[in-house]
Write a protein that holds these residues in place. Structure first.
Motif, PDB file in Angstrom:
ATOM      1  N   LEU A 176       0.861  -1.184   0.000  1.00  0.00           N
ATOM      2  CA  LEU A 176       0.000   0.000   0.000  1.00  0.00           C
ATOM      3  C   LEU A 176       0.896   1.232   0.000  1.00  0.00           C
ATOM      4  N   TYR A 177       0.753   2.068  -1.025  1.00  0.00           N
ATOM      5  CA  TYR A 177       1.567   3.271  -1.170  1.00  0.00           C
ATOM      6  C   TYR A 177       0.706   4.505  -0.904  1.00  0.00           C
ATOM      7  N   LEU A 178       1.198   5.354   0.008  1.00  0.00           N
ATOM      8  CA  LEU A 178       0.455   6.547   0.418  1.00  0.00           C
ATOM      9  C   LEU A 178       1.364   7.770   0.321  1.00  0.00           C
ATOM     10  N   ASP A 179       0.807   8.873  -0.180  1.00  0.00           N
ATOM     11  CA  ASP A 179       1.562  10.118  -0.195  1.00  0.00           C
ATOM     12  C   ASP A 179       1.829  10.581   1.230  1.00  0.00           C
ATOM     13  N   TYR A 180       3.009  11.134   1.444  1.00  0.00           N
ATOM     14  CA  TYR A 180       3.335  11.742   2.733  1.00  0.00           C
ATOM     15  C   TYR A 180       3.998  13.089   2.465  1.00  0.00           C
ATOM     16  N   ILE A 181       3.238  14.169   2.693  1.00  0.00           N
ATOM     17  CA  ILE A 181       3.765  15.515   2.435  1.00  0.00           C
ATOM     18  C   ILE A 181       4.296  16.124   3.729  1.00  0.00           C
ATOM     19  N   HIS A 182       3.429  16.205   4.740  1.00  0.00           N
ATOM     20  CA  HIS A 182       3.860  16.686   6.049  1.00  0.00           C
ATOM     21  C   HIS A 182       2.775  16.320   7.050  1.00  0.00           C
ATOM     22  N   GLN A 183       2.989  16.685   8.303  1.00  0.00           N
ATOM     23  CA  GLN A 183       1.997  16.391   9.329  1.00  0.00           C
ATOM     24  C   GLN A 183       1.914  17.549  10.300  1.00  0.00           C
ATOM     25  N   THR A 184       0.731  17.741  10.817  1.00  0.00           N
ATOM     26  CA  THR A 184       0.489  18.760  11.833  1.00  0.00           C
ATOM     27  C   THR A 184      -0.297  18.107  12.950  1.00  0.00           C
ATOM     28  N   GLY A 185       0.294  17.984  14.098  1.00  0.00           N
ATOM     29  CA  GLY A 185      -0.379  17.309  15.200  1.00  0.00           C
ATOM     30  C   GLY A 185      -0.654  15.863  14.840  1.00  0.00           C
ATOM     31  N   ASP A 186      -1.931  15.469  14.932  1.00  0.00           N
ATOM     32  CA  ASP A 186      -2.289  14.086  14.609  1.00  0.00           C
ATOM     33  C   ASP A 186      -2.828  13.941  13.194  1.00  0.00           C
ATOM     34  N   CYS A 187      -2.575  14.930  12.362  1.00  0.00           N
ATOM     35  CA  CYS A 187      -3.085  14.910  10.976  1.00  0.00           C
ATOM     36  C   CYS A 187      -1.932  14.776   9.994  1.00  0.00           C
ATOM     37  N   ILE A 188      -1.967  13.719   9.193  1.00  0.00           N
ATOM     38  CA  ILE A 188      -0.989  13.524   8.129  1.00  0.00           C
ATOM     39  C   ILE A 188      -1.590  14.038   6.821  1.00  0.00           C
ATOM     40  N   PHE A 189      -0.824  14.840   6.112  1.00  0.00           N
ATOM     41  CA  PHE A 189      -1.257  15.358   4.821  1.00  0.00           C
ATOM     42  C   PHE A 189      -0.566  14.576   3.702  1.00  0.00           C
ATOM     43  N   PRO A 190      -1.307  14.320   2.575  1.00  0.00           N
ATOM     44  CA  PRO A 190      -2.688  14.720   2.319  1.00  0.00           C
ATOM     45  C   PRO A 190      -3.682  13.907   3.142  1.00  0.00           C
ATOM     46  N   LEU A 191      -4.909  14.413   3.238  1.00  0.00           N
ATOM     47  CA  LEU A 191      -5.921  13.747   4.052  1.00  0.00           C
ATOM     48  C   LEU A 191      -6.259  12.350   3.538  1.00  0.00           C
ATOM     49  N   HIS A 192      -6.057  12.112   2.237  1.00  0.00           N
ATOM     50  CA  HIS A 192      -6.270  10.757   1.709  1.00  0.00           C
ATOM     51  C   HIS A 192      -5.424   9.744   2.471  1.00  0.00           C
ATOM     52  N   THR A 193      -4.227  10.161   2.877  1.00  0.00           N
ATOM     53  CA  THR A 193      -3.352   9.264   3.632  1.00  0.00           C
ATOM     54  C   THR A 193      -3.877   9.058   5.042  1.00  0.00           C
ATOM     55  N   SER A 194      -4.305  10.124   5.691  1.00  0.00           N
ATOM     56  CA  SER A 194      -4.902  10.001   7.026  1.00  0.00           C
ATOM     57  C   SER A 194      -6.117   9.083   6.998  1.00  0.00           C
ATOM     58  N   ILE A 195      -6.953   9.234   5.971  1.00  0.00           N
ATOM     59  CA  ILE A 195      -8.169   8.415   5.858  1.00  0.00           C
ATOM     60  C   ILE A 195      -7.800   6.938   5.673  1.00  0.00           C
ATOM     61  N   SER A 196      -6.823   6.673   4.806  1.00  0.00           N
ATOM     62  CA  SER A 196      -6.416   5.287   4.538  1.00  0.00           C
ATOM     63  C   SER A 196      -5.851   4.630   5.789  1.00  0.00           C
ATOM     64  N   LEU A 197      -4.988   5.338   6.495  1.00  0.00           N
ATOM     65  CA  LEU A 197      -4.401   4.784   7.715  1.00  0.00           C
ATOM     66  C   LEU A 197      -5.447   4.611   8.803  1.00  0.00           C
ATOM     67  N   PHE A 198      -6.416   5.529   8.866  1.00  0.00           N
ATOM     68  CA  PHE A 198      -7.489   5.405   9.854  1.00  0.00           C
ATOM     69  C   PHE A 198      -8.318   4.147   9.590  1.00  0.00           C
ATOM     70  N   LEU A 199      -8.610   3.876   8.301  1.00  0.00           N
ATOM     71  CA  LEU A 199      -9.376   2.663   7.988  1.00  0.00           C
ATOM     72  C   LEU A 199      -8.573   1.410   8.342  1.00  0.00           C
ATOM     73  N   LEU A 200      -7.269   1.411   8.102  1.00  0.00           N
ATOM     74  CA  LEU A 200      -6.442   0.268   8.497  1.00  0.00           C
ATOM     75  C   LEU A 200      -6.553   0.022   9.999  1.00  0.00           C
ATOM     76  N   SER A 201      -6.555   1.102  10.782  1.00  0.00           N
ATOM     77  CA  SER A 201      -6.703   0.968  12.231  1.00  0.00           C
ATOM     78  C   SER A 201      -8.101   0.480  12.581  1.00  0.00           C
ATOM     79  N   TYR A 202      -9.117   1.019  11.912  1.00  0.00           N
ATOM     80  CA  TYR A 202     -10.495   0.596  12.170  1.00  0.00           C
ATOM     81  C   TYR A 202     -10.665  -0.898  11.907  1.00  0.00           C
ATOM     82  N   CYS A 203     -10.111  -1.356  10.786  1.00  0.00           N
ATOM     83  CA  CYS A 203     -10.256  -2.770  10.398  1.00  0.00           C
ATOM     84  C   CYS A 203      -9.269  -3.680  11.126  1.00  0.00           C
TER      85      CYS A 203
END
Length: 624
Positions: free
Chosen positions: A9-36
């Motif tokens: 699984l390849y995800l863009d990683y631009i930068h992060q602020t607090g608990d948010c990784i940008f772009p948000l598509h990456t945060s969403i993908s990682l959140f679903l991995l944690s959910y599942c």
């Protein structure tokens, strides 16, 4: 990079602020991995520059549950370099899935495949497993969840304070969506249960039972979405609602559907918690968190606030949020949007259609065709440059020949004739080493043939439907082809450079997307359009497209041509089919002229024989 032992699984990683990784598509993908709680992938965070440095947040939170590696963009597999991230590549490296919705659906499937007891994870895909399955190009809902809201929130979080609007328009669109009536499978039964829940019967003390039945007084209690909540929670816990199978009173059974109360939203798509909620939750969480920290009002979002509160209580959301150290808070919207404000929230395509409305419009194809003819515009068909060219189908392997599959003999013959036309034109254009992309490839009828007969060329099959592409890969494996790759993605997510684009029966605006993609990289194209009746203005296309047609026809008049271009079925009268063929030619002429302004030589050609398909036009473009 690590040895390939599982899907990546390849995800863009631009930068992060607090608990948010940008772009948000990456945060969403990682959140679903944690959910599942999914551990089926090696995860790669891809730096946009040539320096790949480990993230403190990822080290702290993610590596406990996920196998993560930071890499540079130049280390991506070649197929992934042709895609927008996120992307998943199977361990053999030849099958890739790209785009947020496609990737998230694959994460769900892989989680369930690894542990079939996780039925609640599979339920995220909703009724008939179609949640976020439709392409963003044709589905406003998929586009809102997959593209519009993540980008709007991302921009909102990063824009300078002096340029920041109070609430992004896309968030207001979601608020409006949550206020619309819910449409679900078997909703008639649930709506009748809602009547039974809401109604109380006021009995008159001096009347007998029969008179009471004749004088029922309806009192509608303000119990809101209580039934919807119980239905939703029962689905989440995979339990039946107690007493839901009991029969309603006769007066409720006799009520007309139009008299039943509408169902209210509990979750994003209606009553049931789906993948759409998991996608939207990180976006709204970061939007609300930022708004709170910067003292911005969200009083205009009562429905989103209520939705957010409900989603926070979902057990899987709680677990995933805890892993991410999300600080859950309550946000209560104080007021709702006015009806006038809601009406003003509309799509660009709706507005453009209204703007192009012609008050003097006369229906039917003949007035429109006459209007074009009076301005010197008629359908033009160029002679076929290789009408007699045919493949030696009898000597081709079964995995190449559609006649050796499950098709009827008549249909197989027509498919062979269609392929003769496309393959002949592509073969005429192709040179050794060329990259050929088969868009809307389906089961690979065109792409597999091209890969087989042009071994010196590379072929990529791009298709949104997974099952079709899996069948194509099985055929390729049977033939042991080593010059073909497979990409399951919406067309917009393919960003590669290529030499020739081809598509057989690209539906509706998919034809225009293929041509646009080819023009962007200055590639030749051979496209067979289909489903003209599905053509409409979208976020990317406004019809008519060429300046010649725009000067003569309104949008509505052009849509008449598109609708009648679908009137070419064999069972119709010859006169009607001829009108349909003429309309097809005019619609494709508009497309051809539009491409010519980008320095292309474009011809509209009829397949030989024309009886091989009711949709027998070919648009062939070569860069000048």
């Amino acid at each position: 990079m690590k040895a390939v032992t599982e899907d990546q699984l390849y995800l863009d990683y631009i930068h992060q602020t607090g608990d948010c990784i940008f772009p948000l598509h990456t945060s969403i993908s990682l959140f679903l991995l944690s959910y599942c709680d999914c551990k089926s992938f090696s995860v790669f965070l891809v730096s946009p520059n040539e320096t790949a440095t480990n993230s403190p947040l990822a080290d702290k939170v993610l590596t406990e549950d996920l196998d993560i590696c930071f890499i540079k963009r130049g280390q991506l597999p070649l197929l992934v370099q042709s895609c927008s991230l996120p992307a998943i590549v199977e361990k053999d490296g030849r099958f890739c899935r790209a785009g947020l919705a496609v990737v998230l659906r694959q994460i769900v499937h892989k989680t369930y495949e690894a542990d079939p007891s996780k039925e609640d994870i599979l339920e995220l895909l909703g009724f008939k497993k179609t949640c976020l399955k439709a392409c963003a190009e044709v589905s406003e809902w998929t586009r809102l969840c997959e593209i519009s809201i993540p980008l709007a929130v991302e921009n909102f979080l990063q824009v300078s304070p002096d340029r920041r609007q109070s609430i992004p328009e896309e968030i207001l669109q979601l608020e409006k969506k949550l206020g619309e009536p819910v449409r679900v499978h078997n909703d008639d039964k649930i709506r009748r249960q809602k009547v039974q829940q809401q109604k109380t019967f006021v009995k008159e003390s001096n009347n007998d039972i029969s008179s009471q039945e004749e004088n029922v007084i309806d009192v509608w209690e303000p119990c809101g979405a209580d039934l919807e909540l119980r239905v939703a929670l029962s689905k989440l816990t995979l339990q039946n609602i107690q007493g839901a199978t009991s029969r309603e009173p006769s007066h409720i059974r006799k009520m007309k559907t139009s008299e039943l109360p509408q169902l209210e939203h509990v979750f994003a798509e209606g009553l049931y918690f789906t993948l759409a909620d998991v996608v939207l939750f990180p976006c709204i969480y970061h939007f609300f968190d930022f708004s709170k920290n910067n003292h911005l009002s969200i009083s205009q979002l009562p429905l989103i606030s209520a939705w957010y509160q409900r989603v926070q209580e979902v057990p899987g959301i709680k677990r995933a949020a805890a892993k991410w150290n999300m600080q859950m808070c309550q946000y209560v919207g104080a007021s709702s949007l006015s009806d006038e404000h809601l009406q003003n929230i509309s799509t660009a395509s709706d507005k453009s259609e209204e703007e192009l409305e012609d008050a003097h419009f006369i229906g039917g194809p003949r007035p429109t065709m006459t209007k074009l003819m009076e301005n010197g515009i008629e359908a033009k068909f160029s002679p076929h440059p290789c009408a007699s060219w045919v493949l030696d189908w009898d000597n081709l392997p079964a995995a190449v020949n559609p006649g050796k599959g499950k098709m009827s003999s008549d249909r197989a013959l027509r498919k062979q004739q269609q392929l003769n036309n496309l393959v002949a034109l592509v073969t005429k254009l192709a040179k050794p080493g060329d990259m050929i992309v088969d868009f809307c490839s389906g089961g690979g009828h065109v792409g597999i043939v091209l890969a087989h007969i042009l071994p010196s060329c590379q072929v990529i099959l791009v298709e949104n439907k997974e099952l079709s592409l899996v069948r194509a890969k099985e055929r390729s494996d049977e033939l042991r082809l080593n010059n073909v790759w497979f990409l399951q993605a919406n067309m917009d997510y393919f960003k590669g450079v290529f030499n020739i684009g081809v598509a057989l029966h690209a539906c509706g605006v998919a034809t225009d997307m293929v041509i646009e993609r080819c023009v962007k990289v200055h590639a030749a194209f051979v496209v067979s359009p289909c489903c003209y009746g599905f053509i409409q203005n979208t976020a990317k296309f406004a019809f008519p497209q060429s300046h010649q047609f725009k000067e003569v026809l309104s949008y509505k008049e052009h849509m008449v041509l598109c609708r009648f271009a679908d009137q070419t079925a064999v069972q119709l009268s010859p006169e009607r089919r001829q009108i349909g063929k003429c309309c097809m030619g005019l619609v494709d002429l508009d497309r051809a002229w539009s491409a010519e302004k980008s320095n292309y030589s474009v011809q509209v050609i009829s397949m030989e024989p024309e009886t091989c398909s009711p949709k027998n036009n070919l648009i062939v473009g070569v860069p000048i």
